[in-house]
Design a protein around this motif. Structure first.
Motif, mmCIF file in Angstrom:
data_model
loop_
_atom_site.group_PDB
_atom_site.id
_atom_site.type_symbol
_atom_site.label_atom_id
_atom_site.label_comp_id
_atom_site.label_asym_id
_atom_site.label_seq_id
_atom_site.Cartn_x
_atom_site.Cartn_y
_atom_site.Cartn_z
ATOM 1 N N VAL A 71 0.841 -1.195 0.000
ATOM 2 C CA VAL A 71 0.000 0.000 0.000
ATOM 3 C C VAL A 71 0.880 1.250 0.000
ATOM 4 N N ASP A 72 0.625 2.146 -0.924
ATOM 5 C CA ASP A 72 1.350 3.408 -0.981
ATOM 6 C C ASP A 72 0.823 4.347 0.099
ATOM 7 N N PHE A 73 1.683 5.222 0.601
ATOM 8 C CA PHE A 73 1.274 6.165 1.630
ATOM 9 C C PHE A 73 2.244 7.333 1.667
ATOM 10 N N ASP A 74 1.834 8.421 2.298
ATOM 11 C CA ASP A 74 2.699 9.568 2.559
ATOM 12 C C ASP A 74 3.013 9.606 4.047
ATOM 13 N N MET A 75 4.158 10.172 4.374
ATOM 14 C CA MET A 75 4.573 10.178 5.772
ATOM 15 C C MET A 75 5.340 11.453 6.095
ATOM 16 N N GLN A 76 5.153 11.940 7.331
ATOM 17 C CA GLN A 76 5.897 13.110 7.808
ATOM 18 C C GLN A 76 6.305 12.848 9.255
ATOM 19 N N VAL A 77 7.609 12.960 9.552
ATOM 20 C CA VAL A 77 8.085 12.791 10.924
ATOM 21 C C VAL A 77 8.719 14.088 11.400
ATOM 22 N N TYR A 78 8.755 14.243 12.729
ATOM 23 C CA TYR A 78 9.328 15.437 13.343
ATOM 24 C C TYR A 78 10.325 15.026 14.426
ATOM 25 N N PRO A 79 11.627 15.070 14.110
ATOM 26 C CA PRO A 79 12.649 14.718 15.106
ATOM 27 C C PRO A 79 12.580 15.657 16.307
ATOM 28 N N GLY A 80 12.749 15.078 17.494
ATOM 29 C CA GLY A 80 12.784 15.889 18.708
ATOM 30 C C GLY A 80 11.434 16.381 19.169
ATOM 31 N N LYS A 81 10.363 15.984 18.496
ATOM 32 C CA LYS A 81 9.045 16.498 18.841
ATOM 33 C C LYS A 81 8.194 15.441 19.534
ATOM 34 N N GLU A 82 7.405 15.925 20.506
ATOM 35 C CA GLU A 82 6.600 15.071 21.353
ATOM 36 C C GLU A 82 5.198 14.917 20.775
ATOM 37 N N HIS A 83 4.278 14.461 21.583
ATOM 38 C CA HIS A 83 2.937 14.115 21.117
ATOM 39 C C HIS A 83 2.207 15.303 20.490
ATOM 40 N N SER A 84 2.394 16.485 21.047
ATOM 41 C CA SER A 84 1.665 17.663 20.564
ATOM 42 C C SER A 84 2.381 18.383 19.428
ATOM 43 N N ILE A 85 3.602 17.958 19.097
ATOM 44 C CA ILE A 85 4.392 18.582 18.024
ATOM 45 C C ILE A 85 4.324 20.105 18.171
ATOM 46 N N THR A 86 4.843 20.605 19.287
ATOM 47 C CA THR A 86 4.743 22.018 19.619
ATOM 48 C C THR A 86 5.826 22.832 18.918
ATOM 49 N N GLY A 87 5.660 24.135 19.006
ATOM 50 C CA GLY A 87 6.586 25.071 18.379
ATOM 51 C C GLY A 87 5.961 25.647 17.128
ATOM 52 N N LEU A 88 5.981 26.970 16.984
ATOM 53 C CA LEU A 88 5.296 27.629 15.876
ATOM 54 C C LEU A 88 5.818 27.158 14.529
ATOM 55 N N ALA A 89 7.146 27.031 14.387
ATOM 56 C CA ALA A 89 7.714 26.621 13.096
ATOM 57 C C ALA A 89 7.263 25.218 12.722
ATOM 58 N N HIS A 90 7.271 24.300 13.702
ATOM 59 C CA HIS A 90 6.885 22.916 13.419
ATOM 60 C C HIS A 90 5.387 22.800 13.164
ATOM 61 N N ARG A 91 4.587 23.514 13.949
ATOM 62 C CA ARG A 91 3.140 23.478 13.721
ATOM 63 C C ARG A 91 2.791 24.048 12.338
ATOM 64 N N LYS A 92 3.467 25.141 11.968
ATOM 65 C CA LYS A 92 3.188 25.736 10.662
ATOM 66 C C LYS A 92 3.586 24.783 9.546
ATOM 67 N N HIS A 93 4.734 24.110 9.724
ATOM 68 C CA HIS A 93 5.172 23.131 8.727
ATOM 69 C C HIS A 93 4.170 21.983 8.636
ATOM 70 N N LEU A 94 3.719 21.504 9.785
ATOM 71 C CA LEU A 94 2.776 20.386 9.816
ATOM 72 C C LEU A 94 1.483 20.732 9.087
ATOM 73 N N PHE A 95 0.882 21.878 9.421
ATOM 74 C CA PHE A 95 -0.398 22.207 8.816
ATOM 75 C C PHE A 95 -0.257 22.621 7.355
ATOM 76 N N THR A 96 0.884 23.155 6.973
ATOM 77 C CA THR A 96 1.151 23.385 5.554
ATOM 78 C C THR A 96 1.177 22.055 4.812
ATOM 79 N N ARG A 97 1.790 21.070 5.433
ATOM 80 C CA ARG A 97 1.863 19.719 4.855
ATOM 81 C C ARG A 97 0.464 19.115 4.717
ATOM 82 N N ILE A 98 -0.358 19.278 5.755
ATOM 83 C CA ILE A 98 -1.725 18.744 5.715
ATOM 84 C C ILE A 98 -2.543 19.433 4.626
ATOM 85 N N LEU A 99 -2.432 20.762 4.549
ATOM 86 C CA LEU A 99 -3.175 21.498 3.523
ATOM 87 C C LEU A 99 -2.762 21.064 2.123
ATOM 88 N N ARG A 100 -1.462 20.899 1.903
ATOM 89 C CA ARG A 100 -0.990 20.479 0.587
ATOM 90 C C ARG A 100 -1.514 19.082 0.245
#
Length: 733
Positions: free
Chosen positions: A698-727
């Motif tokens: 099964v094909d899939f897309d994946m995004q990981v965040y080194p050093g980040k916990e369950h909430s994936i905090t931090g403005l830069a990381h959150r912005k990257h995450l939601f940009t990824r989701i929107l795309r």
């Protein structure tokens, strides 16, 4: 006429919005533009007339409950004598109100726990002194007489004796990282029982009691922290370091717990004679003010369907069973988390009659009366006036997804103190003469008012007009409540936002956002609804042409115990069926494109995204699962076993609830996201799932965040995450 005027107002506002709309951005969504100010940081004072707040980490101000006005400046760092500190992050007022502990230099441990430096501010002489010079500490507490301050350092309990020139006494000496914790819980207790400080002073300040956690047999794991920036001047790089963590998975060994007391004057330590099964939990202890200063110990069996409350004599060590509460399925956390003692009585919350209600007991465990009754759920207990028998509480009896503040007298006469539809949360004064009320609804940012216990509003102290203005400026769409029936005639409720031009000639794609976990709610009549307050992220999606809907399925709260607990032993099965049913219902609407429906969620919502996409009905074109559990055998024992029992007791249920075991039914494009240092839902969940995807071709897309916990905090990381989701949504919908 009143209804017509409301409708006309809504039309005018809609026209204004369409004329003045400003484009939302992720930065606007995340930077606090729509975060309303509330009254969460209020500290009531003993006189019942005043409360304290802090300002800018520099001032502690005294306010009048009657007017909200500042009546005194208790602390100004710029004029305080003694130790100089640049700012403080929080403060603790002593019961005697003569000293204040100032918290600085906080460093996070887990979700709720942290270490910090603390300073003693003596109000009388306006002087700041260090509490200890031994390094950062955890969970300080001041004794009722104000003479002693306890805290935990390196898993051991210490007491600072203020009457003896701040002499520091070490109470326990067996604390050791990864083996024994005294007075502070292990990760599982903190996360699943909401426990941060596991010690208490007696009412007469002569004794200290604590829970000891022996986690030496709990499985330990190493969370990896990868090097993210190499040192160009070094020849050798340490590519990864590890953070150890004890984590009991479902069916595995938990910490062994015991209760002990310390006589502060004689320095004698005693072990409470508690006849417990070695697998039992102790989620709370509480001293009460009576002749013997009894210590009440709350115990819970491993299956979490039997709570026993023991009265322990802190000197003789004898323990007597006071009350037993049982449920054929499981007991929710509020039963022990929110039991409140009032002199020689206590109030406990229970679902024994099918709804969450209040029950009054004496200290012998004899039921005096059931306080609340009816087809609604109590949501919070605020106070009890023993003299009049009046109880103050919050409930949803005025509307399933509303919350109002009520009082009920000894004869059962009820009075609603906040009748406006929406959600009210109260912060009562000592003695319950006044309360600060934070009210909002789906469309209105929080308004903070001071109200009397008779329901009279004295003053509005915060209206968040800047946020109300931003709602108009950015044209946040109106949230539209809806309901529908599933094939088995279960009525489900939700809300939706959609693009202004969505109609039969312009059907739009739909994104379902959900959490779906046991006892949760995402459908609430309050400003905080949505992933970000005001449904700002959902509104951003509407500006991009998507409709967004949220539906609370079976297993969620506010509809009684049976509705909530029907998912018992089979997590994810009904929840995923209900999201599929929601997609089918919404896809039948003329303005929704049934061929372009997505689902997403975080944590339990990520898990249920995977379960819904593999439910067997191909309704989702794509989905995003952030930090998902993928098999409950990977998750922690206290949470998982509450709803699933142990794997050996419910093998079929674990199989049915496994996203991995139903991967052959996965339909739609998947983006899976995880922080590599998630100490809650370990990355092993995602690792196992993607291995199964690969093996299944099964094909899939994946995004990981080194050093980040369950909430994936931090403005830069959150912005990257939601940009990824929107795309991802743009590419697949």
């Amino acid at each position: 006429m009143k209804k017509i005027s409301i409708i006309l107002s809504t039309v005018v506002i809609s026209v204004m919005m369409s004329a003045q709309n400003k484009q939302l951005s992720l930065t606007t969504v995340m930077n606090g533009t729509f975060y309303a100010k509330g009254a969460s940081s209020v500290t009531p004072m003993a006189d019942g007339e005043h409360y304290l707040t802090s300002e800018d980490g520099q001032l502690i101000l005294q306010h009048s409950f009657k007017t909200g006005q500042v009546t005194d400046t208790i602390l100004n760092l710029s004029t305080a004598r003694g130790e100089r500190i640049p700012e403080f992050e929080n403060f603790i007022l002593s019961p005697t109100e003569d000293i204040i502990l100032l918290q600085t230099n906080s460093s996070k441990i887990f979700r709720r726990s942290f270490t910090a430096d603390y300073y003693i501010f003596t109000i009388r002489n306006n002087k700041i002194d260090p509490l200890t010079t031994g390094g950062p500490i955890q969970v300080p507490a001041i004794s009722p007489d104000g003479h002693n301050i306890a805290f935990v350092r390196n898993n051991n309990i210490f007491i600072v004796k203020l009457l003896f020139n701040n002499a520091e006494v070490q109470v326990t000496k067996d604390g050791e990282l990864g083996k024994v914790r005294n007075g502070i819980p292990d990760w599982a207790y903190e996360e699943e029982f909401g426990l941060v400080r596991a010690y208490e002073f007696s009412a007469d300040s002569r004794m200290l009691a604590w829970i000891r956690f022996d986690e030496s047999n709990v499985a330990g794991y190493e969370l990896p922290f990868f090097l993210t920036r190499p040192d160009r001047d070094a020849y050798s790089q340490e590519l990864v370091s590890y953070k150890p963590q004890q984590y009991p998975t479902a069916g595995a060994a938990n910490s062994k717990v015991s209760v002990h007391t310390f006589d502060i004057k004689s320095s004698v330590i005693r072990d409470m004679d508690l006849k417990l099964d070695s697998t039992s939990y102790i989620p709370r202890i509480k001293f009460v003010e009576n002749d013997d200063n009894d210590l009440f110990i709350f115990t819970l069996n491993r299956s979490q369907n039997k709570l026993e409350i023991y009265s322990a004599n802190p000197r003789s060590t004898a323990c007597t069973l006071t009350l037993r509460e049982q449920d054929e399925r499981y007991l929710d956390e509020f039963v022990y988390m929110n039991t409140q003692f009032y002199g020689n009585q206590f109030i406990m919350q229970s679902e024994r009659d099918g709804h969450r209600h209040l029950y009054l007991y004496d200290l012998m465990g004899q039921l005096k009366r059931q306080i609340t009754k009816g087809d609604f759920d109590v949501l919070a207990l605020h106070g009890y006036d023993a003299k009049s028998g009046t109880v103050y509480y919050e409930s949803n009896e005025s509307g399933m997804y509303d919350c109002a503040v009520w009082k009920i007298d000894a004869k059962g006469k009820k009075t609603i103190l906040t009748p406006q539809k929406g959600t009210s949360h109260a912060r009562f004064s000592t003695g319950c003469k006044y309360f600060i009320n934070s009210w909002s609804d789906m469309s209105t940012p929080t308004r903070v008012s001071i109200i009397t216990n008779a329901g009279k509003t004295l003053r509005t102290i915060e209206e968040n007009l800047d946020i109300a203005s931003a709602v108009l400026e950015y044209g946040l769409p109106q949230k539209e409540p809806f309901s529908f029936q599933t094939v088995d005639s279960t009525t489900l409720y939700g809300w939706m936002v959609k693009p202004a031009d969505a109609d039969e000639s312009h059907p739009c794609p739909l994104i379902l956002y959900q959490y779906s976990g046991p006892g949760s709610n995402e459908v609430l009549n309050e400003w905080g609804t949505g992933f970000y307050p005001g449904a700002a992220f959902e509104s951003l999606l509407t500006q991009k042409g998507y409709a967004v809907a949220v539906v609370d399925g079976r297993g969620t709260a506010r509809r009684g115990a049976d509705f909530k607990k029907q998912t018992y032993k089979h997590l994810g099965v009904m929840e995923s069926q209900d999201q599929v049913a929601a997609a089918q219902y919404l896809g039948s609407l003329p303005y929704i494109d049934a061929d372009r429906i997505a689902i997403w969620g975080w944590s339990y919502g990520g898990y249920n995204t995977l379960m819904s996409m593999s439910e067997g009905t191909p309704v989702f074109k794509c989905g995003v699962a952030v930090a998902p559990v993928t098999d409950w055998r990977y998750y922690d024992a206290p949470y998982t076993e509450r709803f699933m029992q142990q794997p050996k007791e419910n093998a079929d249920g674990y199989h049915d609830a496994s996203a991995i075991d139903r991967i052959n039914r996965l339909h739609g494009k998947l983006l899976i996201v995880h922080g590599l240092d998630d100490d809650n839902v370990f990355f092993s969940n995602t690792a196992s799932y993607i291995e199964a995807l690969i093996n299944a071709g099964v094909d899939f897309d994946m995004q990981v965040y080194p050093g980040k916990e369950h909430s994936i905090t931090g403005l830069a990381h959150r912005k990257h995450l939601f940009t990824r989701i929107l795309r991802f949504f743009d590419e697949n919908l």
